[in-house]
Motif scaffolding. Sequence first.
Motif, PDB file in Angstrom:
ATOM      1  N   SER A  32     -25.445   0.335 -38.324  1.00  0.00           N
ATOM      2  CA  SER A  32     -24.840   1.031 -37.180  1.00  0.00           C
ATOM      3  C   SER A  32     -25.770   1.012 -35.967  1.00  0.00           C
ATOM      4  CB  SER A  32     -24.518   2.489 -37.555  1.00  0.00           C
ATOM      5  OG  SER A  32     -25.688   3.182 -37.935  1.00  0.00           O
ATOM      6  N   LEU A  33     -26.720   0.047 -35.914  1.00  0.00           N
ATOM      7  CA  LEU A  33     -27.611  -0.082 -34.766  1.00  0.00           C
ATOM      8  C   LEU A  33     -26.861  -0.846 -33.672  1.00  0.00           C
ATOM      9  CD1 LEU A  33     -30.963  -0.956 -36.596  1.00  0.00           C
ATOM     10  CD2 LEU A  33     -30.150   1.269 -35.803  1.00  0.00           C
ATOM     11  N   TRP A  34     -26.434  -0.116 -32.669  1.00  0.00           N
ATOM     12  CA  TRP A  34     -25.466  -0.616 -31.693  1.00  0.00           C
ATOM     13  C   TRP A  34     -26.125  -0.827 -30.337  1.00  0.00           C
ATOM     14  CZ3 TRP A  34     -21.363  -3.037 -30.429  1.00  0.00           C
ATOM     15  CH2 TRP A  34     -20.545  -2.705 -29.349  1.00  0.00           C
ATOM     16  N   GLU A  35     -25.953  -2.029 -29.798  1.00  0.00           N
ATOM     17  CA  GLU A  35     -26.429  -2.349 -28.454  1.00  0.00           C
ATOM     18  C   GLU A  35     -25.221  -2.345 -27.512  1.00  0.00           C
ATOM     19  OE1 GLU A  35     -28.430  -6.064 -28.718  1.00  0.00           O
ATOM     20  OE2 GLU A  35     -30.096  -5.304 -29.914  1.00  0.00           O
TER      21      GLU A  35
ATOM     22  N   PRO B 268     -30.445  -3.229 -40.090  1.00  0.00           N
ATOM     23  CA  PRO B 268     -31.871  -2.890 -40.152  1.00  0.00           C
ATOM     24  C   PRO B 268     -32.607  -3.534 -41.318  1.00  0.00           C
ATOM     25  CG  PRO B 268     -30.561  -1.082 -41.005  1.00  0.00           C
ATOM     26  CD  PRO B 268     -29.589  -2.086 -40.471  1.00  0.00           C
TER      27      PRO B 268
ATOM     28  N   GLN C 297     -32.131  -7.955 -40.274  1.00  0.00           N
ATOM     29  CA  GLN C 297     -31.913  -8.292 -38.864  1.00  0.00           C
ATOM     30  C   GLN C 297     -30.722  -9.222 -38.612  1.00  0.00           C
ATOM     31  OE1 GLN C 297     -35.402  -8.250 -40.085  1.00  0.00           O
ATOM     32  NE2 GLN C 297     -34.964  -6.137 -39.502  1.00  0.00           N
TER      33      GLN C 297
ATOM     34  N   THR D  41     -27.368 -10.048 -37.065  1.00  0.00           N
ATOM     35  CA  THR D  41     -26.795  -9.495 -35.833  1.00  0.00           C
ATOM     36  C   THR D  41     -25.374 -10.010 -35.672  1.00  0.00           C
ATOM     37  OG1 THR D  41     -29.005  -9.486 -34.853  1.00  0.00           O
ATOM     38  CG2 THR D  41     -27.149  -9.192 -33.357  1.00  0.00           C
TER      39      THR D  41
END
Length: 363
Positions: free
Chosen positions: A283-286, A295, A298, A300
Amino acid sequence: MTTEIERTGDPIADPGLAPHQYRPQDVDGNQERRTERQIAGMFGVATLLLIGFCVAYFTIDSDVRVFAFGDPNSGDAFGGWSAQNFTFGTTLGGALLLIGIGIIQWAKKLMGDHEMVEMRHPARSSDEDRSAVMADINAGVQESGIGRRPLIRNSLLGAVGAMGLPAIVMLRDLGPLPHSQDETVWKKGMRVVNDVSGAPIKPADLEVGQLVNAEPAIFFETDDEGHPVIHGHDLLAAKAKAAVIVVRMRPEDITPKKGRENWGVEGILCYSKICTHVGCPISLWEQQTHHLLCPCHQSTFDLADNGKVIFGPAYRPLPQLPLAVDGEGYLVAVSDFPEIVAPSYPELARDQEKLNEKFGGEA
């Protein structure tokens, strides 16, 4: 000072051993048979306990608890012990204990009982000594009575053979087979809710650039008695596959694949939270690039471009859940995921073909 052994090469004639004491089984045939039946009984009960282990595995629900507060058959019970684990421990532990006690009793009361005196020898035994060892082993086999005590022998073999049953049964706990993970609990018309509060989500609740961790509403539903519809182990297994993220972007930034033009609502898209590499939750959102980062390794994904992989070891796009709005204005699923939600595995291509047939074409 020269010892007697060094001087003569022979051991001391009388090392001071006490006179041999015969066991009751050595002199009383009735006692011998009684002991034999007792040992065989231990092996027999051990066999029954191992069979009971297998029966408990299939008949006792993993959520049932003993010595717990509340209804032990419901997901609301707390404290106490897992009834399944308690039964596993008592049956398997009892079987191992009885087999061990039976073997010890057999050795102490029925096998050959006499003192042995053995001279020390060099590290490498002579051929004669090796032949003598083999003769002793054969004699030990004869003295153990395994050939003339079929009751003990067969009951021991049965108990030891039954030891393999729990091992075979427990192989099921290594996890579900890959081809059993084709579907999740998402169904047509099921609401998308916040994964913490369980509140249903409306399009107006989301701002451009926002990401929300969500789940299907069924995880928060209860039956007529107030118990969760899905609870315990089933709940954890379902959550592992059905967790999603909901993001909102400007509609003009989205480039949907053919057939996916109506999978979003006003720029709101929904994707699986499970990475297609090894299944890590992501849920690492840019916000600016519309990229979602795993995470763990990596990988993407570009959520504006159908969850396409743009970096990392994952090679499958992130599965997308088609969305719509129900009569009350809340976000709902149009169907289950048309793509498999799981880490990659060799059988994936075959299972994806089945899903493509189910949903009428390539997802």
